[in-house]
Design a protein around this motif. Structure first.
Motif, PDB file in Angstrom:
ATOM      1  N   ALA A 316      15.904   7.473   6.518  1.00 24.02           N
ATOM      2  CA  ALA A 316      17.354   7.586   6.693  1.00 24.02           C
ATOM      3  C   ALA A 316      17.923   8.197   5.420  1.00 24.02           C
ATOM      4  CB  ALA A 316      17.972   6.211   6.955  1.00 24.02           C
ATOM      5  N   VAL A 317      18.531   9.379   5.547  1.00 25.74           N
ATOM      6  CA  VAL A 317      19.057  10.087   4.383  1.00 25.74           C
ATOM      7  C   VAL A 317      20.490  10.500   4.665  1.00 25.74           C
ATOM      8  CG1 VAL A 317      16.771  10.945   3.750  1.00 25.74           C
ATOM      9  CG2 VAL A 317      18.272  12.359   5.161  1.00 25.74           C
ATOM     10  N   GLY A 318      21.193  10.832   3.603  1.00 26.94           N
ATOM     11  CA  GLY A 318      22.567  11.294   3.716  1.00 26.94           C
ATOM     12  C   GLY A 318      22.759  12.641   3.033  1.00 26.94           C
ATOM     13  N   ILE A 319      24.032  13.029   2.880  1.00 25.85           N
ATOM     14  CA  ILE A 319      24.400  14.295   2.253  1.00 25.85           C
ATOM     15  C   ILE A 319      25.345  13.995   1.102  1.00 25.85           C
ATOM     16  CG2 ILE A 319      25.590  16.497   2.587  1.00 25.85           C
ATOM     17  CD1 ILE A 319      22.959  16.453   3.920  1.00 25.85           C
ATOM     18  N   ASP A 320      25.030  14.489  -0.085  1.00 25.54           N
ATOM     19  CA  ASP A 320      25.901  14.285  -1.228  1.00 25.54           C
ATOM     20  C   ASP A 320      26.970  15.389  -1.271  1.00 25.54           C
ATOM     21  OD1 ASP A 320      24.636  16.534  -2.128  1.00 25.54           O
ATOM     22  OD2 ASP A 320      23.580  15.575  -3.769  1.00 25.54           O
ATOM     23  N   PRO A 321      27.914  15.343  -2.201  1.00 19.68           N
ATOM     24  CA  PRO A 321      28.974  16.370  -2.259  1.00 19.68           C
ATOM     25  C   PRO A 321      28.463  17.790  -2.481  1.00 19.68           C
ATOM     26  CG  PRO A 321      29.629  14.437  -3.499  1.00 19.68           C
ATOM     27  CD  PRO A 321      28.200  14.220  -3.108  1.00 19.68           C
ATOM     28  N   ASN A 322      27.242  17.965  -2.950  1.00 19.77           N
ATOM     29  CA  ASN A 322      26.672  19.303  -3.139  1.00 19.77           C
ATOM     30  C   ASN A 322      25.838  19.764  -1.950  1.00 19.77           C
ATOM     31  OD1 ASN A 322      27.769  19.610  -5.740  1.00 19.77           O
ATOM     32  ND2 ASN A 322      26.061  18.496  -6.655  1.00 19.77           N
ATOM     33  N   ASP A 323      25.965  19.067  -0.808  1.00 14.61           N
ATOM     34  CA  ASP A 323      25.196  19.380   0.402  1.00 14.61           C
ATOM     35  C   ASP A 323      23.693  19.271   0.175  1.00 14.61           C
ATOM     36  OD1 ASP A 323      27.374  19.731   2.003  1.00 14.61           O
ATOM     37  OD2 ASP A 323      27.473  21.907   1.766  1.00 14.61           O
ATOM     38  N   CYS A 324      23.280  18.348  -0.655  1.00 14.98           N
ATOM     39  CA  CYS A 324      21.858  18.094  -0.904  1.00 14.98           C
ATOM     40  C   CYS A 324      21.458  16.762  -0.281  1.00 14.98           C
ATOM     41  CB  CYS A 324      21.556  18.091  -2.404  1.00 14.98           C
ATOM     42  SG  CYS A 324      21.837  19.688  -3.213  1.00 14.98           S
ATOM     43  N   ILE A 325      20.166  16.620  -0.025  1.00 15.10           N
ATOM     44  CA  ILE A 325      19.667  15.402   0.610  1.00 15.10           C
ATOM     45  C   ILE A 325      19.794  14.216  -0.348  1.00 15.10           C
ATOM     46  CG2 ILE A 325      17.616  14.293   1.572  1.00 15.10           C
ATOM     47  CD1 ILE A 325      16.682  16.997   2.504  1.00 15.10           C
ATOM     48  N   PHE A 326      20.293  13.100   0.168  1.00 13.05           N
ATOM     49  CA  PHE A 326      20.458  11.879  -0.617  1.00 13.05           C
ATOM     50  C   PHE A 326      19.732  10.755   0.113  1.00 13.05           C
ATOM     51  CE2 PHE A 326      22.412   8.172  -2.441  1.00 13.05           C
ATOM     52  CZ  PHE A 326      22.719   8.555  -3.742  1.00 13.05           C
ATOM     53  N   PRO A 327      18.617  10.233  -0.424  1.00 10.02           N
ATOM     54  CA  PRO A 327      17.840   9.195   0.278  1.00 10.02           C
ATOM     55  C   PRO A 327      18.603   7.877   0.358  1.00 10.02           C
ATOM     56  CG  PRO A 327      17.001   9.520  -1.945  1.00 10.02           C
ATOM     57  CD  PRO A 327      18.032  10.587  -1.733  1.00 10.02           C
ATOM     58  N   ILE A 328      18.463   7.208   1.493  1.00 11.91           N
ATOM     59  CA  ILE A 328      19.117   5.914   1.692  1.00 11.91           C
ATOM     60  C   ILE A 328      18.082   4.804   1.865  1.00 11.91           C
ATOM     61  CG2 ILE A 328      20.706   4.603   3.133  1.00 11.91           C
ATOM     62  CD1 ILE A 328      21.988   7.243   3.970  1.00 11.91           C
ATOM     63  N   ALA A 329      17.183   4.959   2.848  1.00 16.69           N
ATOM     64  CA  ALA A 329      16.195   3.911   3.123  1.00 16.69           C
ATOM     65  C   ALA A 329      14.980   4.534   3.796  1.00 16.69           C
ATOM     66  CB  ALA A 329      16.787   2.807   4.003  1.00 16.69           C
ATOM     67  N   MET A 330      13.848   3.819   3.703  1.00 16.19           N
ATOM     68  CA  MET A 330      12.595   4.246   4.310  1.00 16.19           C
ATOM     69  C   MET A 330      11.993   3.069   5.066  1.00 16.19           C
ATOM     70  SD  MET A 330      12.300   7.420   3.246  1.00 16.19           S
ATOM     71  CE  MET A 330      10.576   7.847   3.424  1.00 16.19           C
ATOM     72  N   GLY A 331      11.166   3.397   6.060  1.00 12.52           N
ATOM     73  CA  GLY A 331      10.516   2.350   6.835  1.00 12.52           C
ATOM     74  C   GLY A 331       9.178   2.810   7.372  1.00 12.52           C
ATOM     75  N   TRP A 332       8.373   1.862   7.799  1.00 12.29           N
ATOM     76  CA  TRP A 332       7.067   2.151   8.402  1.00 12.29           C
ATOM     77  C   TRP A 332       6.866   1.234   9.594  1.00 12.29           C
ATOM     78  CZ3 TRP A 332       2.670  -0.385   9.756  1.00 12.29           C
ATOM     79  CH2 TRP A 332       1.538   0.392  10.013  1.00 12.29           C
ATOM     80  N   VAL A 333       6.449   1.832  10.723  1.00 14.00           N
ATOM     81  CA  VAL A 333       6.174   1.065  11.932  1.00 14.00           C
ATOM     82  C   VAL A 333       4.870   1.565  12.527  1.00 14.00           C
ATOM     83  CG1 VAL A 333       8.591   0.540  12.449  1.00 14.00           C
ATOM     84  CG2 VAL A 333       7.574   2.671  13.301  1.00 14.00           C
ATOM     85  N   GLU A 334       4.333   0.786  13.455  1.00 12.17           N
ATOM     86  CA  GLU A 334       3.056   1.147  14.073  1.00 12.17           C
ATOM     87  C   GLU A 334       3.216   2.295  15.064  1.00 12.17           C
ATOM     88  OE1 GLU A 334       0.341  -2.773  14.257  1.00 12.17           O
ATOM     89  OE2 GLU A 334       2.197  -2.914  15.430  1.00 12.17           O
TER      90      GLU A 334
END
Length: 469
Positions: A316-334
């Motif tokens: 799950a990532v977002g967008i910062d004011p410079n239109d760059c990727i901003f990480p929010i959270a990560m997960g792992w499932v089967e």
């Protein structure tokens, strides 16, 4: 008369004092006055070039072993003989050169040097005596090459005491000494740059470097070992997840780390063993930064992990004011399914402390389980679809560069008037392709119908290669 002489002396002293104090007065023995031309001609050598460089005399080295005039004792000669001939494994191991008196740290270092020498010279070296304090090596029968080394008490290492460097044997194209372990150590950086290197490319690199042709199985083992060293031991890494979570909570307060396991029974473990089921983690700085400084849009996607334990990595990532990727959270499932996405989206929502989902926008691909999970967990959010993933489905039935540009023109339409013009253009090119796009909800992929609250009109998923445009 005496009085006159005193007056003359006093006048002379006064003139000398005036000459010393007068700044304009100049009287130098090195200047040529009028009438002194004969002194200039007599004392100047016109054949000397003042700008010519002065040659420094040759300096004899500190130790000249072959100088017959040196009167040295045997102890001094032995000392000079073993001076400055230490083997440097970091530099000399790639292409070893042996000399009498060369000092090695231990016999293991000498063995490795002999192996490297055998590979570089493409010869088979046989160790006649291989002991901790003594090593004798010879080449094939009829070849005069030989090396004898033993323990030296003065240096504390292994010293070469006899060496014949001449080879009369033919070169070899296959060497057992070129093991997969040596290939791994030598080409580890090559695999770091290209982890998908084929065995054919790897074989050509080895042939170019060593002029030998190892078999395919040896190359495969070397590549497997190199990738294992690069990625590490996967089982050991999974076993350290609990330790990583504890250290993350201790060193970075506010971060989230959730891990759940399931008891699995098989033939090897009849009583069962704990296996990883779900994993979620996020960093405190990323969460606070996204909530305070980024637009209210979340890009979610999953990718398959091509490792021993498989699984799906969720992001799950977002967008910062410079239109760059901003990480929010990560997960792992089967597996990637509705329940897995519901768990991940619920955890993200609660972790970000979101109570009202209406101001937020969710963007993803059209995976069915993901669509149902967004409707359930983020019911009031605007849900957009990645146009690149839409085009992959569109391309299966409607191919061509013109239709591709028409699809993207419709998606980028800034207003409804421009959207109608682009739709008519596609309908003129291919009515079947236009009817395919009509089945899609325009609010999920056309820019003209996006809500302007999130202040973001990006049409691509966070995993798209053109996202960083």
């Amino acid at each position: 008369m005496a009085a006159e002489a005193n007056n003359v002396n006093e006048d002379g002293n006064e003139e000398a004092q005036l000459a010393d104090t007068d700044t304009d007065f100049s009287d130098s023995d090195y200047e040529i006055d009028e009438g002194d031309d004969d002194l200039f001609d007599d004392n100047i050598d016109f054949d000397v070039d003042e700008e010519e460089e002065v040659e420094e005399p040759d300096v004899e080295p500190e130790y000249v072993l072959d100088d017959e005039d040196l009167d040295l004792t045997k102890e001094e000669e032995e000392y000079l003989k073993y001076k400055f001939r230490t083997f440097n494994a970091k530099v000399d191991m790639k292409s070893p050169i042996f000399k009498v008196g060369m000092v090695f740290a231990d016999v293991k270092e000498l063995r490795n040097a002999l192996t490297a020498y055998s590979i570089r010279q493409r010869v088979k070296i046989r160790k006649v005596k291989n002991e901790p304090s003594r090593l004798d090596a010879v080449c094939q029968k009829g070849c005069p090459w030989m090396l004898k080394a033993g323990k030296d008490n003065r240096t504390g290492g292994i010293v070469i005491k006899a060496y014949a460097a001449e080879h009369r044997c033919p070169k070899k194209w296959k060497l057992r000494s070129l093991t997969s372990k040596i290939l791994t150590a030598y080409f580890i950086d090559e695999f770091r740059d290209d982890q998908k290197m084929s065995l054919g490319t790897f074989s050509r690199k080895v042939t170019k470097e060593f002029n030998v042709t190892p078999n395919r199985w040896k190359l495969a083992r070397a590549r497997k070992q190199a990738l294992k060293e690069i990625h590490g031991d996967e089982e050991e890494q999974f076993n350290k997840l609990w330790d990583y979570g504890s250290e993350l909570r201790r060193s970075n307060p506010g971060s989230t780390f959730l891990l759940s396991t399931a008891l699995v029974k098989d033939t090897n473990f009849p009583l069962g063993r704990k296996c990883l089921k779900t994993l979620y983690w996020s960093y405190d700085a990323c969460k606070r930064g996204w909530l305070k400084g980024c637009r209210p849009i979340i890009f979610i996607d999953g990718c398959h992990m091509k490792t021993r334990f498989k699984g799906i990595l969720l992001s799950a990532v977002g967008i910062d004011p410079n239109d760059c990727i901003f990480p929010i959270a990560m997960g792992w499932v089967e597996v990637e399914c509705t329940s897995s996405w519901e768990w991940f989206l619920t955890t993200v929502r609660d972790d970000l402390n979101v109570r009202n989902t209406a101001p937020f926008t969710i963007m993803s691909d059209k995976q069915k389980g993901l669509i149902n999970a967004v409707k359930k967990v983020w019911p009031d959010s605007e849900h957009r679809f990645c146009v690149r993933h839409l085009y992959q489905n569109f391309h299966e039935k409607h191919k061509g560069e013109v239709l591709k540009q028409d699809l993207w023109a419709i998606a980028r339409s800034p207003n409804k008037v421009k959207w109608r013009e682009n739709c008519q253009r596609m309908d003129g090119h291919c009515s079947a392709a236009f009817h395919w796009t009509e089945r899609l909800d325009v609010k999920t992929w056309v820019k003209a119908y996006f809500s302007d609250f999130s202040k973001c009109d990006i049409l691509l998923n966070n995993n798209s290669e053109v996202f960083n445009r």
